[in-house]
Design an enzyme around this catalytic site. Structure first.
Site, short mmCIF file in Angstrom:
data_model
loop_
_atom_site.label_atom_id
_atom_site.label_comp_id
_atom_site.label_asym_id
_atom_site.label_seq_id
_atom_site.Cartn_x
_atom_site.Cartn_y
_atom_site.Cartn_z
N LYS A 100 32.53 -88.31 30.57
CA LYS A 100 33.03 -87.60 29.39
C LYS A 100 33.57 -86.22 29.75
CE LYS A 100 30.29 -85.07 26.61
NZ LYS A 100 30.84 -83.84 25.99
N ASP B 87 27.90 -78.91 20.62
CA ASP B 87 26.46 -78.95 20.43
C ASP B 87 25.92 -77.61 19.97
OD1 ASP B 87 26.05 -81.59 21.15
OD2 ASP B 87 25.99 -81.12 23.28
N ASP C 259 22.67 -80.11 31.62
CA ASP C 259 22.77 -81.28 30.76
C ASP C 259 21.73 -82.36 31.08
OD1 ASP C 259 24.76 -80.37 29.11
OD2 ASP C 259 26.39 -81.25 30.26
#
Length: 426
Positions: free
Chosen positions: A22, A117, A312
């Site tokens: 992504k 986010d 992440d």
């Protein structure tokens, strides 16, 4: 709103192939604005963030043809100046990546504030400082306005090793007049992919993979064909899923060349894997014992820029530590809200002390129990899914669109490994 219903306690077993990265796909799509010739991508992940970026660049006049869900042809023959949809920009942080290629291609971009986010403040100052060095004027009055009559190569020292700022600077430099040097550049796998892609289009970028990039500007880029590499964050998510369920899986096309530091960290939590070419094999018998520091001190896992442990993966590592014997301190200094999902793990039975917004201590092993949960962001959502897979009983995870933003058909892949998971509409 859609939800996952998971019956936990089933060891995963079988084979899986990760989708495209992504975090590579988003800047790759933005980079297509730099050429008026067609670009063909293979292994493009069919996820919500990528689809949002698709809609954004289509609004600029770009033609996109999808021959199957993972093969895309991008043709930015004519790029028009347009008012971008604020709602679309708020959906993804990566909308800021349009700044570099658009000022390079058309000289101007008006950009509503980017979203993404909710894990704390994510500054864009580094982007603006880098672009200004190349001759871009930038202002902000509820929206960003970038403008340049001509980009000129420059020596750019980034004030932080920001991934997206590095990507924006690279895309602005490749067709600038003269040579640019970017120092304190981020060097994550997706930045390396962007550089390799641009070089395939005719750019001249050297020192790829280092924190000092040299870019000799070229007059024009041409089209090409490119395959998006595997998403290492998804790979490690499946490693974690296998470990916490005491399963045994093989991950094909895992991109093992990027996993060395992550492998070192996961060994400290008690997780081992084997490699076979570009495949990764997670054996059923895992140590699941946290390795203490010298003197039996509590060890710490702290995130740092690549090639250190990535932020992440912090949420995934925390869930794995819950199932491992021992104590470990986790420290994410980058984002002040990264740890806030841990209360949901505590409600499932985890022994976690939240020290402050950046640090928590995990004491394991803990038996987790099914619970009703809600996904707060992509990575925490996937971590909660791992917790549910390892829990005794049934869990419900709401707001799974957050997980869909970064993981393609995750429940289908997990069912292929034997997980008992269904998607339902509330």
């Amino acid at each position: 709103m859609e939800k996952f219903i998971i019956e936990g306690g089933v060891p995963l077993k079988g084979e899986v192939t990760p989708s495209g990265n992504k975090n590579a796909a988003l800047p790759l799509l933005a980079a297509c604005l730099l050429t008026d010739e067609p670009v063909v991508f293979h292994n493009m992940p069919n996820i919500l963030d990528v689809l949002a970026m698709k809609n954004l660049i289509e609004s600029l006049g770009v033609q996109i043809t999808i021959s199957d869900q993972n093969t895309w042809t991008i043709h930015a023959k004519d790029v028009r100046f347009a008012d971008l949809d604020p709602d679309l920009c708020r959906k993804i942080r990566a909308s800021i990546l349009l700044a570099g290629p658009m000022v390079a291609r058309s000289g101007e971009l008006i950009l509503p504030p980017p979203g993404g986010d909710v894990i704390g403040r994510r500054r864009v100052d580094t982007h603006i400082l880098a672009l200004k060095k190349l001759g871009v004027t930038a202002s902000y009055d509820r929206t960003f306005h970038f403008k340049s009559d001509k980009l000129v190569g420059a020596s750019i020292l980034l004030d932080e090793a920001s991934v997206t700022a590095t990507e924006n600077a690279i895309m602005a430099c490749v067709t600038a007049d003269g040579t640019s040097v970017i120092r304190n550049a981020a060097s994550e796998p997706h930045i390396q992919e962007l550089c390799q892609f641009l070089n395939k289009m005719g750019a001249r970028i050297s020192n790829i993979g280092s924190n000092t990039l040299q870019i000799d500007g070229v007059k024009k880029l041409h089209g090409c064909e490119f395959t998006v590499g595997p998403d290492y964050l998804e790979v490690i998510s499946f490693v974690g899923a296998a470990a916490v369920t005491q399963g045994e899986i093989t991950i094909h096309n895992a991109g093992n060349e990027y996993l060395d530091m992550i492998r070192l960290v996961f060994r400290r939590i008690g997780v081992e894997w084997e490699t076979d070419g570009n495949d990764l094999i997670v054996p059923a018998q895992q140590p699941l014992t946290i390795e203490p520091d010298l003197g039996n001190a509590i060890p710490e896992i702290s995130v740092m820029p690549w090639p250190s442990f990535p932020t992440d993966l912090m949420s995934i590592a925390i869930v794995v530590a819950i199932k491992s014997k021992g104590s470990m301190l986790f420290h994410d200094w980058m984002y002040p809200s990264r740890m806030y999902f841990t209360d949901k793990l505590v409600s499932m039975g985890a022994q976690i002390v939240l020290c402050d917004p950046h640090r928590c201590i995990v004491q394991g092993p803990s038996q987790l129990f099914g619970e009703k949960l809600e996904s707060p962001d992509i990575r925490a959502g996937m971590a909660l899914l791992l917790a549910a897979l390892s829990a005794r009983g049934t869990s419900v995870i709401r707001n799974v669109r957050q997980i869909d933003r970064g993981y393609e058909n995750v429940e289908v892949k997990l069912r292929g490994l034997g997980a008992r998971i269904t998607r339902e509409i509330e």
